[in-house]
Design a protein around this motif. Structure first.
Motif, PDB file in Angstrom:
ATOM      1  N   ARG A 109      51.379  33.270  42.629  1.00  0.00           N
ATOM      2  CA  ARG A 109      50.043  33.657  43.067  1.00  0.00           C
ATOM      3  C   ARG A 109      49.355  34.395  41.929  1.00  0.00           C
ATOM      4  O   ARG A 109      49.922  35.316  41.328  1.00  0.00           O
ATOM      5  N   ASP A 110      48.116  33.953  41.626  1.00  0.00           N
ATOM      6  CA  ASP A 110      47.323  34.555  40.545  1.00  0.00           C
ATOM      7  C   ASP A 110      46.047  35.123  41.131  1.00  0.00           C
ATOM      8  O   ASP A 110      45.383  34.462  41.942  1.00  0.00           O
ATOM      9  N   ILE A 111      45.706  36.329  40.684  1.00  0.00           N
ATOM     10  CA  ILE A 111      44.428  36.930  41.052  1.00  0.00           C
ATOM     11  C   ILE A 111      43.720  37.312  39.751  1.00  0.00           C
ATOM     12  O   ILE A 111      44.252  38.086  38.950  1.00  0.00           O
ATOM     13  N   THR A 112      42.517  36.711  39.527  1.00  0.00           N
ATOM     14  CA  THR A 112      41.760  36.955  38.292  1.00  0.00           C
ATOM     15  C   THR A 112      40.377  37.463  38.661  1.00  0.00           C
ATOM     16  O   THR A 112      39.730  36.923  39.568  1.00  0.00           O
ATOM     17  N   VAL A 113      39.949  38.516  37.947  1.00  0.00           N
ATOM     18  CA  VAL A 113      38.622  39.090  38.169  1.00  0.00           C
ATOM     19  C   VAL A 113      37.796  38.866  36.898  1.00  0.00           C
ATOM     20  O   VAL A 113      38.215  39.243  35.797  1.00  0.00           O
ATOM     21  N   LEU A 114      36.621  38.233  37.047  1.00  0.00           N
ATOM     22  CA  LEU A 114      35.740  37.953  35.923  1.00  0.00           C
ATOM     23  C   LEU A 114      34.438  38.719  36.090  1.00  0.00           C
ATOM     24  O   LEU A 114      33.873  38.771  37.192  1.00  0.00           O
ATOM     25  N   LYS A 115      33.976  39.313  34.997  1.00  0.00           N
ATOM     26  CA  LYS A 115      32.708  40.032  34.997  1.00  0.00           C
ATOM     27  C   LYS A 115      31.662  39.213  34.253  1.00  0.00           C
ATOM     28  O   LYS A 115      31.981  38.446  33.348  1.00  0.00           O
ATOM     29  N   SER A 116      30.406  39.416  34.623  1.00  0.00           N
ATOM     30  CA  SER A 116      29.319  38.705  33.955  1.00  0.00           C
ATOM     31  C   SER A 116      29.211  39.149  32.501  1.00  0.00           C
ATOM     32  O   SER A 116      29.430  40.314  32.170  1.00  0.00           O
ATOM     33  N   LYS A 117      28.888  38.172  31.631  1.00  0.00           N
ATOM     34  CA  LYS A 117      28.734  38.508  30.213  1.00  0.00           C
ATOM     35  C   LYS A 117      27.467  39.321  29.960  1.00  0.00           C
ATOM     36  O   LYS A 117      27.307  39.917  28.902  1.00  0.00           O
ATOM     37  N   ASP A 118      26.538  39.334  30.933  1.00  0.00           N
ATOM     38  CA  ASP A 118      25.315  40.125  30.829  1.00  0.00           C
ATOM     39  C   ASP A 118      25.637  41.556  31.261  1.00  0.00           C
ATOM     40  O   ASP A 118      25.974  41.805  32.422  1.00  0.00           O
ATOM     41  N   PRO A 119      25.554  42.526  30.351  1.00  0.00           N
ATOM     42  CA  PRO A 119      25.917  43.903  30.723  1.00  0.00           C
ATOM     43  C   PRO A 119      25.017  44.503  31.805  1.00  0.00           C
ATOM     44  O   PRO A 119      25.416  45.461  32.468  1.00  0.00           O
ATOM     45  N   THR A 120      23.833  43.935  31.999  1.00  0.00           N
ATOM     46  CA  THR A 120      22.940  44.457  33.048  1.00  0.00           C
ATOM     47  C   THR A 120      23.218  43.808  34.405  1.00  0.00           C
ATOM     48  O   THR A 120      22.600  44.193  35.400  1.00  0.00           O
ATOM     49  N   ASP A 121      24.123  42.842  34.427  1.00  0.00           N
ATOM     50  CA  ASP A 121      24.431  42.121  35.658  1.00  0.00           C
ATOM     51  C   ASP A 121      25.795  42.590  36.163  1.00  0.00           C
ATOM     52  O   ASP A 121      26.817  42.423  35.488  1.00  0.00           O
ATOM     53  N   ALA A 122      25.836  43.178  37.349  1.00  0.00           N
ATOM     54  CA  ALA A 122      27.084  43.711  37.917  1.00  0.00           C
ATOM     55  C   ALA A 122      27.821  42.695  38.785  1.00  0.00           C
ATOM     56  O   ALA A 122      28.754  43.045  39.518  1.00  0.00           O
ATOM     57  N   SER A 123      27.441  41.439  38.710  1.00  0.00           N
ATOM     58  CA  SER A 123      28.105  40.415  39.513  1.00  0.00           C
ATOM     59  C   SER A 123      29.560  40.248  39.093  1.00  0.00           C
ATOM     60  O   SER A 123      29.909  40.386  37.907  1.00  0.00           O
ATOM     61  N   ILE A 124      30.425  39.927  40.070  1.00  0.00           N
ATOM     62  CA  ILE A 124      31.867  39.786  39.833  1.00  0.00           C
ATOM     63  C   ILE A 124      32.359  38.535  40.543  1.00  0.00           C
ATOM     64  O   ILE A 124      31.961  38.245  41.671  1.00  0.00           O
ATOM     65  N   VAL A 125      33.255  37.782  39.873  1.00  0.00           N
ATOM     66  CA  VAL A 125      33.916  36.637  40.485  1.00  0.00           C
ATOM     67  C   VAL A 125      35.414  36.944  40.570  1.00  0.00           C
ATOM     68  O   VAL A 125      36.029  37.326  39.573  1.00  0.00           O
ATOM     69  N   THR A 126      35.976  36.769  41.758  1.00  0.00           N
ATOM     70  CA  THR A 126      37.407  36.975  41.963  1.00  0.00           C
ATOM     71  C   THR A 126      38.034  35.643  42.350  1.00  0.00           C
ATOM     72  O   THR A 126      37.589  34.977  43.288  1.00  0.00           O
ATOM     73  N   LEU A 127      39.098  35.276  41.609  1.00  0.00           N
ATOM     74  CA  LEU A 127      39.819  34.043  41.880  1.00  0.00           C
ATOM     75  C   LEU A 127      41.212  34.402  42.395  1.00  0.00           C
ATOM     76  O   LEU A 127      41.994  35.057  41.688  1.00  0.00           O
ATOM     77  N   ASP A 128      41.516  33.975  43.608  1.00  0.00           N
ATOM     78  CA  ASP A 128      42.821  34.197  44.229  1.00  0.00           C
ATOM     79  C   ASP A 128      43.441  32.819  44.447  1.00  0.00           C
ATOM     80  O   ASP A 128      42.984  32.035  45.294  1.00  0.00           O
ATOM     81  N   GLN A 129      44.495  32.479  43.644  1.00  0.00           N
ATOM     82  CA  GLN A 129      45.058  31.141  43.665  1.00  0.00           C
ATOM     83  C   GLN A 129      46.555  31.171  43.955  1.00  0.00           C
ATOM     84  O   GLN A 129      47.282  32.015  43.436  1.00  0.00           O
ATOM     85  N   TRP A 130      46.978  30.226  44.793  1.00  0.00           N
ATOM     86  CA  TRP A 130      48.399  30.017  45.063  1.00  0.00           C
ATOM     87  C   TRP A 130      48.587  28.543  45.454  1.00  0.00           C
ATOM     88  O   TRP A 130      47.733  27.927  46.072  1.00  0.00           O
ATOM     89  N   ASN A 131      49.712  27.997  45.058  1.00  0.00           N
ATOM     90  CA  ASN A 131      49.994  26.584  45.300  1.00  0.00           C
ATOM     91  C   ASN A 131      48.777  25.758  44.887  1.00  0.00           C
ATOM     92  O   ASN A 131      48.326  25.834  43.763  1.00  0.00           O
TER      93      ASN A 131
END
Length: 463
Positions: free
Chosen positions: A65-87
């Motif tokens: 199981r992998d959990i990855t958190v990605l932040k926006s490359k724009d420092p003024t943008d607080a958006s976050i993407v979380t990827l939770d993967q298994w099988n």
């Protein structure tokens, strides 16, 4: 007490083996804004890659199981993407920051609304649901009501298709404007963009008028004219071309290429006899190459007895111009003149005395064989133009000094004294000659050198 901060929008996607199997309302909203028939992992990656360049190209966990958190490359943008993967399952959570998104949307709307060109949006039924200020200003300038929506008939404009040109007139029909209109998908709606084309249409009209004037001008030419564009396609010809070559106007009007045109000339025997050792299209390619360098000019004597002068020259923008001139009459006259001149030479060569003819400006026109034998000189073989001064120098070298040469020079080069004149001279070999000067029509002067017996020399050097 301060009001609570608004929570960010959260979109949740559930993928299995790269295919979307579930999504919450916020995620479904993002899917609907994406112009694709099938929203899968690749579609989501393309949508998020601008802000999240590290979003994986393919679904899959490297561990149980992998959990990855990605932040926006724009420092003024607080958006976050979380990827939770298994099988073969992946849950993607997108927490969007409303502030920068709202700012971007506001900037985009302002840019579109203040754009100098008309922009509008229509729904699936073709009803205009949004217009920018340029659209409204255009309608007002043409005298339409402020709420007018159908300035353009957009029923034939499809998204992704090339721009279509529209003509708009004011309500009185006294002014006309031209626009190029393109369309793009905007979710379920369609955005339309219009750019002014008045200058382009005016330029095309001016070009069309110029071509018409150009065509009328060359329609009166007796020489055949044909022009090929940079793609070697025929773009213009005059009536004389069809008369000289026999190639039909219907064939020429179909914008044939250069090789097809010369093939027609060959079929109609409007080219000289071909060299069997050189392939025909190779010869045409050589003509094309010479014309592009501006060095093609040939005289074609056809089996029918007609003679054409054919020249090719480069034209602006890579075009080529070929000119066909019927010079049969000129060639006939030249050949007849040459034949008559040869006859004159033959007659003069039968005369026992040495004869030489000079033009009013002193150029040697012709001489007979006796003259060549007497002075051991052949003026016709001279590379440069042979003049009286050249001949005089030759005569003085082969003769004893005498004042006769000065008198002869004054008479030959004089435009006033055109009377007959004669005088003797003596060659260094002892041979005595009598020089006789006789004026001929047109300012030409004939000199005759006669051998005389020294016993009968006149006492005076002039007559």
């Amino acid at each position: 007490m301060e009001p609570p901060e608004s929570s960010p929008q959260v979109a949740r996607f559930l993928f299995r083996a790269g295919s979307l199997v579930d999504a919450n309302p916020a995620a479904l909203q993002l899917c609907s804004e994406t112009p694709t028939d099938r929203f899968d992992w690749e579609a989501l990656r393309k949508k998020l890659s601008a802000s999240f360049p590290d979003f994986p190209y393919a679904q899959g966990a490297s561990h149980d199981r992998d959990i990855t958190v990605l932040k926006s490359k724009d420092p003024t943008d607080a958006s976050i993407v979380t990827l939770d993967q298994w099988n073969d399952v992946a849950r993607v959570t997108l927490e969007q920051d409303d502030a920068p998104d709202l700012a971007r949307r506001t900037a985009i709307l302002q840019a579109m609304f203040q754009a100098p060109n008309p922009i509008w949006k229509a729904n699936a039924k073709g009803v205009v649901v949004w217009r920018n200020s340029a659209f409204k200003a255009l309608g007002a300038s043409l005298g339409y009501a402020a709420d007018a929506q159908n300035l353009f008939d957009i029923r034939s404009v499809e998204p992704g298709e090339p721009a279509q040109r529209f003509q708009l007139s004011n309500s009185e029909g006294t002014r006309t404007h031209w626009f190029n209109v393109t369309a793009v998908h905007a979710g379920p709606d369609v955005m339309y963009y219009a750019t002014e084309a008045d200058a382009e249409v005016s330029a095309q009209d001016a070009r069309r008028n110029f071509v018409q004037t150009f065509s009328k001008t060359f329609a009166e030419l007796s020489a055949g004219l044909v022009i090929f564009d940079h793609n070697q396609k025929l773009v213009l010809f005059n009536p004389a071309l069809t008369e000289l070559t026999g190639v039909s106007a219907d064939f020429l009007s179909n914008r044939c290429d250069l090789f097809a045109f010369f093939d027609q000339l060959r079929e109609r025997h409007v080219v000289p006899a071909q060299n069997g050792r050189v392939e025909w299209h190779t010869q045409v390619a050589q003509i094309l190459q010479q014309a592009q360098s501006g060095a093609f000019c040939e005289t074609w004597t056809l089996p029918s007895g007609v003679t054409y002068k054919v020249s090719g020259r480069p034209h602006p923008d890579g075009a080529l111009v070929f000119l066909f001139e019927d010079i049969t009459a000129e060639i006939t006259v030249t050949r007849r003149f040459r034949s008559e001149l040869e006859q004159v030479h033959s007659v003069l060569d039968t005369v026992d005395d040495a004869l030489v003819l000079f033009s009013p400006t002193g150029q040697l026109r012709l001489c007979n064989q006796r003259y060549r034998d007497l002075w051991k000189s052949d003026p016709d073989s001279s590379f440069a133009e042979y003049t009286f001064r050249d001949a005089l120098q030759h005569w003085k070298t082969d003769c004893l000094p005498s004042p006769t040469w000065s008198d002869l020079k004054n008479r030959i080069l004089s435009t006033s004294d055109r009377s007959a004149w004669s005088a003797p001279v003596t060659k260094v070999t002892g041979e005595v000659l009598s020089i006789e000067v006789a004026p001929v029509v047109g300012g030409v002067t004939l000199l005759t050198f006669k051998e005389i017996n020294p016993v009968f020399l006149p006492l005076s050097a002039s007559h």
